[in-house]
Design an enzyme around this catalytic site. Sequence first.
Site, PDB file in Angstrom:
ATOM      1  N   LYS A  24      22.634  -1.913 -24.579  1.00  0.00           N
ATOM      2  CA  LYS A  24      21.259  -1.579 -24.946  1.00  0.00           C
ATOM      3  C   LYS A  24      20.269  -2.544 -24.292  1.00  0.00           C
ATOM      4  O   LYS A  24      19.253  -2.126 -23.747  1.00  0.00           O
ATOM      5  CB  LYS A  24      21.161  -1.637 -26.474  1.00  0.00           C
ATOM      6  CG  LYS A  24      19.916  -1.021 -27.063  1.00  0.00           C
ATOM      7  CD  LYS A  24      20.166  -0.528 -28.476  1.00  0.00           C
ATOM      8  CE  LYS A  24      20.228  -1.649 -29.502  1.00  0.00           C
ATOM      9  NZ  LYS A  24      18.880  -2.127 -29.880  1.00  0.00           N
ATOM     10  N   SER A  25      20.573  -3.827 -24.331  1.00  0.00           N
ATOM     11  CA  SER A  25      19.646  -4.817 -23.751  1.00  0.00           C
ATOM     12  C   SER A  25      19.441  -4.557 -22.262  1.00  0.00           C
ATOM     13  O   SER A  25      18.318  -4.646 -21.741  1.00  0.00           O
ATOM     14  CB  SER A  25      20.206  -6.237 -23.914  1.00  0.00           C
ATOM     15  OG  SER A  25      20.144  -6.638 -25.252  1.00  0.00           O
ATOM     16  N   GLY A  95      12.549  -3.394 -31.536  1.00  0.00           N
ATOM     17  CA  GLY A  95      11.793  -4.623 -31.288  1.00  0.00           C
ATOM     18  C   GLY A  95      11.819  -4.996 -29.820  1.00  0.00           C
ATOM     19  O   GLY A  95      10.839  -5.525 -29.280  1.00  0.00           O
ATOM     20  N   ARG A 123       8.262  -6.153 -38.641  1.00  0.00           N
ATOM     21  CA  ARG A 123       8.829  -7.270 -37.885  1.00  0.00           C
ATOM     22  C   ARG A 123       7.745  -8.155 -37.246  1.00  0.00           C
ATOM     23  O   ARG A 123       6.677  -7.671 -36.889  1.00  0.00           O
ATOM     24  CB  ARG A 123       9.818  -6.733 -36.831  1.00  0.00           C
ATOM     25  CG  ARG A 123      10.994  -6.061 -37.513  1.00  0.00           C
ATOM     26  CD  ARG A 123      12.011  -5.543 -36.553  1.00  0.00           C
ATOM     27  NE  ARG A 123      12.697  -6.613 -35.836  1.00  0.00           N
ATOM     28  CZ  ARG A 123      13.592  -6.389 -34.882  1.00  0.00           C
ATOM     29  NH1 ARG A 123      13.892  -5.158 -34.530  1.00  0.00           N
ATOM     30  NH2 ARG A 123      14.180  -7.404 -34.288  1.00  0.00           N
ATOM     31  N   SER A 167      14.541 -16.992 -28.101  1.00  0.00           N
ATOM     32  CA  SER A 167      14.548 -15.529 -28.108  1.00  0.00           C
ATOM     33  C   SER A 167      14.412 -14.976 -26.692  1.00  0.00           C
ATOM     34  O   SER A 167      13.433 -15.256 -25.992  1.00  0.00           O
ATOM     35  CB  SER A 167      13.380 -15.009 -28.969  1.00  0.00           C
ATOM     36  OG  SER A 167      13.081 -13.680 -28.635  1.00  0.00           O
ATOM     37  N   ASP A 321      23.673 -10.607 -33.018  1.00  0.00           N
ATOM     38  CA  ASP A 321      23.701  -9.174 -33.321  1.00  0.00           C
ATOM     39  C   ASP A 321      25.062  -8.735 -33.873  1.00  0.00           C
ATOM     40  O   ASP A 321      25.211  -7.599 -34.333  1.00  0.00           O
ATOM     41  CB  ASP A 321      23.392  -8.350 -32.056  1.00  0.00           C
ATOM     42  CG  ASP A 321      21.911  -8.398 -31.698  1.00  0.00           C
ATOM     43  OD1 ASP A 321      21.113  -8.945 -32.488  1.00  0.00           O
ATOM     44  OD2 ASP A 321      21.542  -7.884 -30.624  1.00  0.00           O
ATOM     45  N   ARG A 352      18.956  -8.957 -42.572  1.00  0.00           N
ATOM     46  CA  ARG A 352      20.406  -8.694 -42.580  1.00  0.00           C
ATOM     47  C   ARG A 352      21.164  -9.601 -43.548  1.00  0.00           C
ATOM     48  O   ARG A 352      22.256  -9.238 -43.977  1.00  0.00           O
ATOM     49  CB  ARG A 352      20.979  -8.794 -41.160  1.00  0.00           C
ATOM     50  CG  ARG A 352      20.556  -7.610 -40.319  1.00  0.00           C
ATOM     51  CD  ARG A 352      21.206  -7.562 -38.947  1.00  0.00           C
ATOM     52  NE  ARG A 352      20.805  -6.320 -38.292  1.00  0.00           N
ATOM     53  CZ  ARG A 352      20.710  -6.137 -36.986  1.00  0.00           C
ATOM     54  NH1 ARG A 352      21.006  -7.129 -36.157  1.00  0.00           N
ATOM     55  NH2 ARG A 352      20.337  -4.978 -36.484  1.00  0.00           N
ATOM     56  N   ARG A 393      22.969  -1.382 -37.504  1.00  0.00           N
ATOM     57  CA  ARG A 393      24.145  -2.271 -37.557  1.00  0.00           C
ATOM     58  C   ARG A 393      24.684  -2.421 -38.986  1.00  0.00           C
ATOM     59  O   ARG A 393      25.857  -2.738 -39.176  1.00  0.00           O
ATOM     60  CB  ARG A 393      23.832  -3.629 -36.936  1.00  0.00           C
ATOM     61  CG  ARG A 393      23.431  -3.520 -35.456  1.00  0.00           C
ATOM     62  CD  ARG A 393      23.624  -4.812 -34.695  1.00  0.00           C
ATOM     63  NE  ARG A 393      22.755  -4.903 -33.543  1.00  0.00           N
ATOM     64  CZ  ARG A 393      22.954  -4.292 -32.374  1.00  0.00           C
ATOM     65  NH1 ARG A 393      24.001  -3.524 -32.188  1.00  0.00           N
ATOM     66  NH2 ARG A 393      22.085  -4.434 -31.378  1.00  0.00           N
TER      67      ARG A 393
HETATM   68  C1  S3P Z   1      17.646  -8.833 -27.334  1.00  0.00           C
HETATM   69  C2  S3P Z   1      17.546 -10.119 -27.780  1.00  0.00           C
HETATM   70  C3  S3P Z   1      17.904 -10.524 -29.144  1.00  0.00           C
HETATM   71  C4  S3P Z   1      18.745  -9.456 -29.829  1.00  0.00           C
HETATM   72  C5  S3P Z   1      18.170  -8.084 -29.655  1.00  0.00           C
HETATM   73  C6  S3P Z   1      18.113  -7.736 -28.181  1.00  0.00           C
HETATM   74  C7  S3P Z   1      17.277  -8.562 -25.935  1.00  0.00           C
HETATM   75  O1  S3P Z   1      16.750 -10.717 -29.915  1.00  0.00           O
HETATM   76  O2  S3P Z   1      18.906  -9.760 -31.190  1.00  0.00           O
HETATM   77  O3  S3P Z   1      18.961  -7.132 -30.325  1.00  0.00           O
HETATM   78  O4  S3P Z   1      17.605  -7.471 -25.418  1.00  0.00           O
HETATM   79  O5  S3P Z   1      16.671  -9.435 -25.304  1.00  0.00           O
HETATM   80  P1  S3P Z   1      15.872 -12.081 -29.776  1.00  0.00           P
HETATM   81  O6  S3P Z   1      15.376 -12.158 -28.405  1.00  0.00           O
HETATM   82  O7  S3P Z   1      14.752 -11.908 -30.756  1.00  0.00           O
HETATM   83  O8  S3P Z   1      16.776 -13.210 -30.131  1.00  0.00           O
END
Ligand code: S3P
Length: 439
Positions: A24-25, A95, A123, A167, A321, A352, A393
């Site tokens: 997904k990322s 997010g 959020r 992050s 995650d 969570r 999740r």
């Molecule tokens: C992500 C970063 C993480 C992760 C999210 C996806 C990303 O969040 O928890 O599901 O794709 O860069 P944070 O950047 O807030 O740690």
Amino acid sequence: MTSPTPAVRRGRPLGGRFAPPGDKSITHRAVLFGLLAEGASRIEYANPGEDCLGSLRCAESLGATVRREGDAWHLTGAAGALHAPGGPLDCGNSGTTMRMLAGIVARSGAPVTLTGDASLTRRPMARIVTPLARMGANLVTAEGGRPPLTITGGALRGITYDVPVASAQVATCVLLAGLAAEGATEVRLPGPARDHTERMLPAYGVPLEVTAGAGGARAVRLAGAASLRACDVRVPGDASAAAFFLAAAAAEPGARVTAERMNLNPTRTGLLDVLAAMGADVAVTNAREEAGEPVGDVTVTGPERLRAFDVPAEWAPRLIDEVPAWVIAASAAEGRSSVSGAAELRVKESDRVVALARNLAACGIETEERPDGLVVTGGRPRGARIEAHLDHRIVMAFAALGARTDDAMTFDDVSSVATSYPSYFATLAELGASVEGGA
Ligand code: S3P
């Protein structure tokens, strides 16, 4: 939102191979970097969930042209000429979409509003508002720094930004704004965070300078404004999606499950290290590199006895995650296991810590909430009605836990699974769980 809900219980012992959906990322990044690029990019094995489709729709609203052929997406970028969207951009439950898009639309002088569903609008967005405002954008949020978020950008200046929480979303947001800013942009991450952006942007023709610090900290520097050229991406399998089945295999003596083509990026493999430390057999075969990421087939075999294990706080970012998947293993281990250093769990698609602790308690598993994590005492889970908190999740964790319960695990709502893994319940059934009705 309602959809028919399945009932999950023990079936045959878990076993078999499966191909997790695309990461997904990486899919989000491929879509949004492709939007900014000149030319046509092909994204193969794109994650088919609603979150990434949401990013794709937003990219279209901003001027990308998209053609979908199953899980191969062809995207022609808008490059330097983003369109003004006809209305607010809906980021759904995601997010990642909202925070990364904010960095992109900050280059446009006309206001753009980003909004989302009931989970996303709870959020925190202050974490991106602060750096983008320092770069010269004007941002208006709802109370408490929550979405909707209206951004009026334009002339941006590069900054050096010490990201308070490590992050990747925030770092990426700032770097994406930096692509249209005057002068250099540098983000400094205080600890480990996923590094897909640093791996991918150079393939779109944007050089980055990365300096590693102690304990996983790093600084990423972009020399100045840059344009992107199209790039084909073959998305590896999502480690966070595979995690549920791998943890469920670890929790069942003799179970053996293989996730094919899984992303083995070291910023994402904390759960595998934890399962191995608990005594599960974790084996990687067919290791290779795809899309600048290490990938391989991962087989987890459940040991006769799974040991309790305290996940060190410094490991938490590498499995943030996967904590929902971790509870499947922790609830099968002998004794008390814990996760700490994971306060970010409280601001994910749900809180969570609360969602996991309450649902585990309903399943008869002793749990203690901590400000930055949770403690789980292994036992014999029973089926319960799970409250999903609009969080994919949470559903996937308790559905996989259901593969160990004699009575049914049921859910108030499983529609959130469509955000990242639409075929989740089908795979759970293929691997051996009993799945009746719904989904
Ligand atoms: C992500 C970063 C993480 C992760 C999210 C996806 C990303 O969040 O928890 O599901 O794709 O860069 P944070 O950047 O807030 O740690």
